[in-house]
Design a protein around this motif. Sequence first.
Motif, PDB file in Angstrom:
ATOM      1  N   LEU A  32     -80.825 -19.536  90.763  1.00  0.00           N
ATOM      2  CA  LEU A  32     -81.759 -19.888  89.765  1.00  0.00           C
ATOM      3  C   LEU A  32     -81.283 -21.078  88.899  1.00  0.00           C
ATOM      4  O   LEU A  32     -81.873 -21.916  88.527  1.00  0.00           O
ATOM      5  CB  LEU A  32     -82.302 -18.629  88.835  1.00  0.00           C
ATOM      6  CG  LEU A  32     -82.692 -17.309  90.050  1.00  0.00           C
ATOM      7  CD1 LEU A  32     -83.449 -16.368  88.985  1.00  0.00           C
ATOM      8  CD2 LEU A  32     -83.715 -17.918  91.013  1.00  0.00           C
ATOM      9  N   ILE A  33     -80.152 -20.629  88.355  1.00  0.00           N
ATOM     10  CA  ILE A  33     -79.654 -21.715  87.144  1.00  0.00           C
ATOM     11  C   ILE A  33     -79.268 -22.991  87.961  1.00  0.00           C
ATOM     12  O   ILE A  33     -79.579 -23.934  87.496  1.00  0.00           O
ATOM     13  CB  ILE A  33     -78.336 -21.160  86.475  1.00  0.00           C
ATOM     14  CG1 ILE A  33     -78.641 -19.737  85.771  1.00  0.00           C
ATOM     15  CG2 ILE A  33     -77.966 -22.024  85.626  1.00  0.00           C
ATOM     16  CD1 ILE A  33     -77.191 -18.906  85.096  1.00  0.00           C
TER      17      ILE A  33
ATOM     18  N   PRO B 164     -70.838 -28.860  86.300  1.00  0.00           N
ATOM     19  CA  PRO B 164     -70.738 -27.925  87.349  1.00  0.00           C
ATOM     20  C   PRO B 164     -71.133 -26.517  86.720  1.00  0.00           C
ATOM     21  O   PRO B 164     -71.016 -26.312  85.399  1.00  0.00           O
ATOM     22  CB  PRO B 164     -69.328 -27.864  87.724  1.00  0.00           C
ATOM     23  CG  PRO B 164     -68.784 -28.546  86.709  1.00  0.00           C
ATOM     24  CD  PRO B 164     -69.579 -29.633  85.937  1.00  0.00           C
ATOM     25  N   LEU B 165     -71.544 -25.477  87.545  1.00  0.00           N
ATOM     26  CA  LEU B 165     -71.941 -24.285  87.068  1.00  0.00           C
ATOM     27  C   LEU B 165     -70.962 -23.652  86.147  1.00  0.00           C
ATOM     28  O   LEU B 165     -71.064 -23.037  85.231  1.00  0.00           O
ATOM     29  CB  LEU B 165     -72.527 -23.384  88.049  1.00  0.00           C
ATOM     30  CG  LEU B 165     -73.881 -23.566  88.688  1.00  0.00           C
ATOM     31  CD1 LEU B 165     -74.344 -22.183  89.538  1.00  0.00           C
ATOM     32  CD2 LEU B 165     -74.897 -23.665  87.733  1.00  0.00           C
ATOM     33  N   GLU B 166     -69.662 -23.539  86.577  1.00  0.00           N
ATOM     34  CA  GLU B 166     -68.513 -22.957  85.941  1.00  0.00           C
ATOM     35  C   GLU B 166     -68.609 -23.477  84.725  1.00  0.00           C
ATOM     36  O   GLU B 166     -68.066 -22.645  83.541  1.00  0.00           O
ATOM     37  CB  GLU B 166     -67.266 -23.101  86.824  1.00  0.00           C
ATOM     38  CG  GLU B 166     -67.139 -23.227  88.189  1.00  0.00           C
ATOM     39  CD  GLU B 166     -67.716 -24.364  88.821  1.00  0.00           C
ATOM     40  OE1 GLU B 166     -69.098 -24.094  89.272  1.00  0.00           O
ATOM     41  OE2 GLU B 166     -67.156 -25.224  89.080  1.00  0.00           O
ATOM     42  N   GLU B 167     -69.048 -24.757  84.097  1.00  0.00           N
ATOM     43  CA  GLU B 167     -68.995 -25.188  82.800  1.00  0.00           C
ATOM     44  C   GLU B 167     -70.043 -24.671  81.950  1.00  0.00           C
ATOM     45  O   GLU B 167     -69.792 -24.684  80.537  1.00  0.00           O
ATOM     46  CB  GLU B 167     -68.729 -26.774  83.004  1.00  0.00           C
ATOM     47  CG  GLU B 167     -68.243 -27.481  81.545  1.00  0.00           C
ATOM     48  CD  GLU B 167     -68.530 -29.041  81.548  1.00  0.00           C
ATOM     49  OE1 GLU B 167     -69.016 -29.576  80.915  1.00  0.00           O
ATOM     50  OE2 GLU B 167     -67.897 -29.632  82.724  1.00  0.00           O
ATOM     51  N   VAL B 168     -70.948 -24.109  82.477  1.00  0.00           N
ATOM     52  CA  VAL B 168     -72.426 -23.822  81.817  1.00  0.00           C
ATOM     53  C   VAL B 168     -72.875 -22.274  81.809  1.00  0.00           C
ATOM     54  O   VAL B 168     -73.693 -21.947  81.282  1.00  0.00           O
ATOM     55  CB  VAL B 168     -73.407 -24.877  82.052  1.00  0.00           C
ATOM     56  CG1 VAL B 168     -73.167 -26.323  81.444  1.00  0.00           C
ATOM     57  CG2 VAL B 168     -73.870 -24.847  83.357  1.00  0.00           C
ATOM     58  N   VAL B 169     -72.091 -21.690  82.798  1.00  0.00           N
ATOM     59  CA  VAL B 169     -72.388 -20.449  83.131  1.00  0.00           C
ATOM     60  C   VAL B 169     -71.536 -19.432  82.453  1.00  0.00           C
ATOM     61  O   VAL B 169     -70.375 -19.466  82.845  1.00  0.00           O
ATOM     62  CB  VAL B 169     -73.134 -20.074  84.367  1.00  0.00           C
ATOM     63  CG1 VAL B 169     -73.532 -18.753  84.680  1.00  0.00           C
ATOM     64  CG2 VAL B 169     -73.966 -21.086  84.942  1.00  0.00           C
ATOM     65  N   PHE B 170     -71.987 -18.404  81.823  1.00  0.00           N
ATOM     66  CA  PHE B 170     -70.997 -17.140  81.596  1.00  0.00           C
ATOM     67  C   PHE B 170     -71.748 -15.801  81.953  1.00  0.00           C
ATOM     68  O   PHE B 170     -72.890 -15.702  81.840  1.00  0.00           O
ATOM     69  CB  PHE B 170     -70.834 -17.146  79.905  1.00  0.00           C
ATOM     70  CG  PHE B 170     -70.357 -18.488  79.512  1.00  0.00           C
ATOM     71  CD1 PHE B 170     -69.094 -18.593  79.142  1.00  0.00           C
ATOM     72  CD2 PHE B 170     -71.259 -19.687  79.535  1.00  0.00           C
ATOM     73  CE1 PHE B 170     -68.420 -20.024  78.967  1.00  0.00           C
ATOM     74  CE2 PHE B 170     -70.634 -20.935  79.122  1.00  0.00           C
ATOM     75  CZ  PHE B 170     -69.240 -21.332  78.594  1.00  0.00           C
ATOM     76  N   HIS B 171     -70.522 -14.767  82.389  1.00  0.00           N
ATOM     77  CA  HIS B 171     -71.240 -13.590  82.912  1.00  0.00           C
ATOM     78  C   HIS B 171     -71.104 -12.460  81.755  1.00  0.00           C
ATOM     79  O   HIS B 171     -69.775 -12.098  81.742  1.00  0.00           O
ATOM     80  CB  HIS B 171     -70.552 -13.396  84.230  1.00  0.00           C
ATOM     81  CG  HIS B 171     -71.199 -12.287  84.995  1.00  0.00           C
ATOM     82  ND1 HIS B 171     -70.814 -11.838  85.983  1.00  0.00           N
ATOM     83  CD2 HIS B 171     -72.136 -11.500  84.636  1.00  0.00           C
ATOM     84  CE1 HIS B 171     -71.519 -10.726  86.497  1.00  0.00           C
ATOM     85  NE2 HIS B 171     -72.473 -10.602  85.528  1.00  0.00           N
ATOM     86  N   ASN B 172     -71.866 -12.238  80.908  1.00  0.00           N
ATOM     87  CA  ASN B 172     -71.882 -11.234  80.042  1.00  0.00           C
ATOM     88  C   ASN B 172     -70.797 -11.450  78.849  1.00  0.00           C
ATOM     89  O   ASN B 172     -71.053 -11.021  77.755  1.00  0.00           O
ATOM     90  CB  ASN B 172     -71.130  -9.689  80.356  1.00  0.00           C
ATOM     91  CG  ASN B 172     -72.182  -9.003  81.473  1.00  0.00           C
ATOM     92  OD1 ASN B 172     -73.536  -8.841  80.912  1.00  0.00           O
ATOM     93  ND2 ASN B 172     -71.888  -8.797  82.712  1.00  0.00           N
ATOM     94  N   VAL B 173     -69.839 -12.256  78.861  1.00  0.00           N
ATOM     95  CA  VAL B 173     -68.918 -12.556  77.810  1.00  0.00           C
ATOM     96  C   VAL B 173     -68.702 -13.934  77.923  1.00  0.00           C
ATOM     97  O   VAL B 173     -68.731 -14.878  78.779  1.00  0.00           O
ATOM     98  CB  VAL B 173     -67.817 -11.979  77.817  1.00  0.00           C
ATOM     99  CG1 VAL B 173     -67.646 -10.413  77.373  1.00  0.00           C
ATOM    100  CG2 VAL B 173     -67.132 -12.119  79.277  1.00  0.00           C
ATOM    101  N   TRP B 174     -68.538 -14.436  76.769  1.00  0.00           N
ATOM    102  CA  TRP B 174     -68.215 -16.212  76.504  1.00  0.00           C
ATOM    103  C   TRP B 174     -66.617 -16.294  76.706  1.00  0.00           C
ATOM    104  O   TRP B 174     -66.147 -15.557  76.367  1.00  0.00           O
ATOM    105  CB  TRP B 174     -68.594 -16.364  74.884  1.00  0.00           C
ATOM    106  CG  TRP B 174     -68.206 -17.746  74.697  1.00  0.00           C
ATOM    107  CD1 TRP B 174     -66.894 -18.357  73.934  1.00  0.00           C
ATOM    108  CD2 TRP B 174     -68.989 -18.786  75.027  1.00  0.00           C
ATOM    109  NE1 TRP B 174     -66.939 -19.531  74.107  1.00  0.00           N
ATOM    110  CE2 TRP B 174     -68.240 -20.219  74.349  1.00  0.00           C
ATOM    111  CE3 TRP B 174     -70.226 -19.144  75.423  1.00  0.00           C
ATOM    112  CZ2 TRP B 174     -68.857 -21.377  74.695  1.00  0.00           C
ATOM    113  CZ3 TRP B 174     -70.633 -20.520  75.750  1.00  0.00           C
ATOM    114  CH2 TRP B 174     -70.198 -21.533  75.254  1.00  0.00           C
ATOM    115  N   LYS B 175     -66.363 -17.208  77.287  1.00  0.00           N
ATOM    116  CA  LYS B 175     -65.198 -17.673  77.585  1.00  0.00           C
ATOM    117  C   LYS B 175     -64.806 -19.018  77.300  1.00  0.00           C
ATOM    118  O   LYS B 175     -65.516 -19.783  77.672  1.00  0.00           O
ATOM    119  CB  LYS B 175     -64.578 -17.387  78.917  1.00  0.00           C
ATOM    120  CG  LYS B 175     -64.335 -16.016  79.500  1.00  0.00           C
ATOM    121  CD  LYS B 175     -63.884 -15.733  80.702  1.00  0.00           C
ATOM    122  CE  LYS B 175     -63.815 -14.073  80.977  1.00  0.00           C
ATOM    123  NZ  LYS B 175     -64.141 -13.864  82.545  1.00  0.00           N
TER     124      LYS B 175
END
Lengths: 176, 176
Positions: A32-33, B164-175
């Motif tokens: 979705l993202i 890229p998604l890796e740069e803008v998506v976080f899963h539950n926690v900020w890294k």
Amino acid sequence: MPSHPLLECINKRRSIRKYTEEPVEYADILMLIESGIMAPSGSNIQPWKFIVVDDPQILKMIISFSPGVNGNPPCLLVLCSDQELANKKGGKLGSEYLALMDICMAAENIMLAATDNGLGTCAVKSFESSIVQRILNLPEHIHPELMISIGHSSKDVAAPRRRPLEEVVFHNVWKA
Amino acid sequence: MPSHPLLECINKRRSIRKYTEEPVEYADILMLIESGIMAPSGSNIQPWKFIVVDDPQILKMIISFSPGVNGNPPCLLVLCSDQELANKKGGKLGSEYLALMDICMAAENIMLAATDNGLGTCAVKSFESSIVQRILNLPEHIHPELMISIGHSSKDVAAPRRRPLEEVVFHNVWKA
């Protein structure tokens, strides 16, 4: 001839405020993202960050500070502006408005893609942004702007009432 | 299995900055707006007004105060917030943010529907809002927030680069 699937999807989207307990797959949210980031971005700054929240404890904490979230969604997507990036590349206008605008256009793509995948969503603007920011350990410059609850709708929802076009559309001139 | 037409449309949309002289039909623009108003609206306030500008003289005047409009579009859609309505039903938050957010989600629907109909669009945020307001004789409480140029693209445009998604998506926690 327009293809109908797009219009069907646009017309089928509902704001879902009651979800089943069925979880959503993280991989599906990523898909979705991927649609979200194809929305236009002013000066291509892309000042957006997406926090996928499906950890039950974190979810519960966030929901308790988010009066706008209804119906126990198994997932919340928190759409944030990167104020540092927006300001650096877009100045005050960039950080105050443009980032939010980009995020909202991305949000619409995400909600349409979810509809297309049989998932229900609801855009939520009513939440304690600064508290959510702390729950998620976001840096100072990352501001939660909008949430989307995501899950499987537990019931059919009627189409929202809309003002007729005659009331909202004007052709070249304003008519009171 | 997702249906592909929606994703194709989302991925095919480009920001068009050069148009042919071919006009667009007012009826077609109305169809796009019909898709626009199916976007979610906070508390269903629908604080949006859409001014379709295709009169060459008015178009020319607006364009001269809109550095963000490029490529001589035959039509500009001016998306406005109804500040009176937004404030009455949503308070300060409603008029300052929620109206803008609704408008941006509607705008994305409109741009997707245009893509689906073979029309090119570009979201424009850079214009003199208060001057455009006067050119269009809009009442004080009707604020131009965003424009969409609409027409037939005169050339193919490459896909925008995306982080890229890796740069803008976080899963539950900020890294960081």
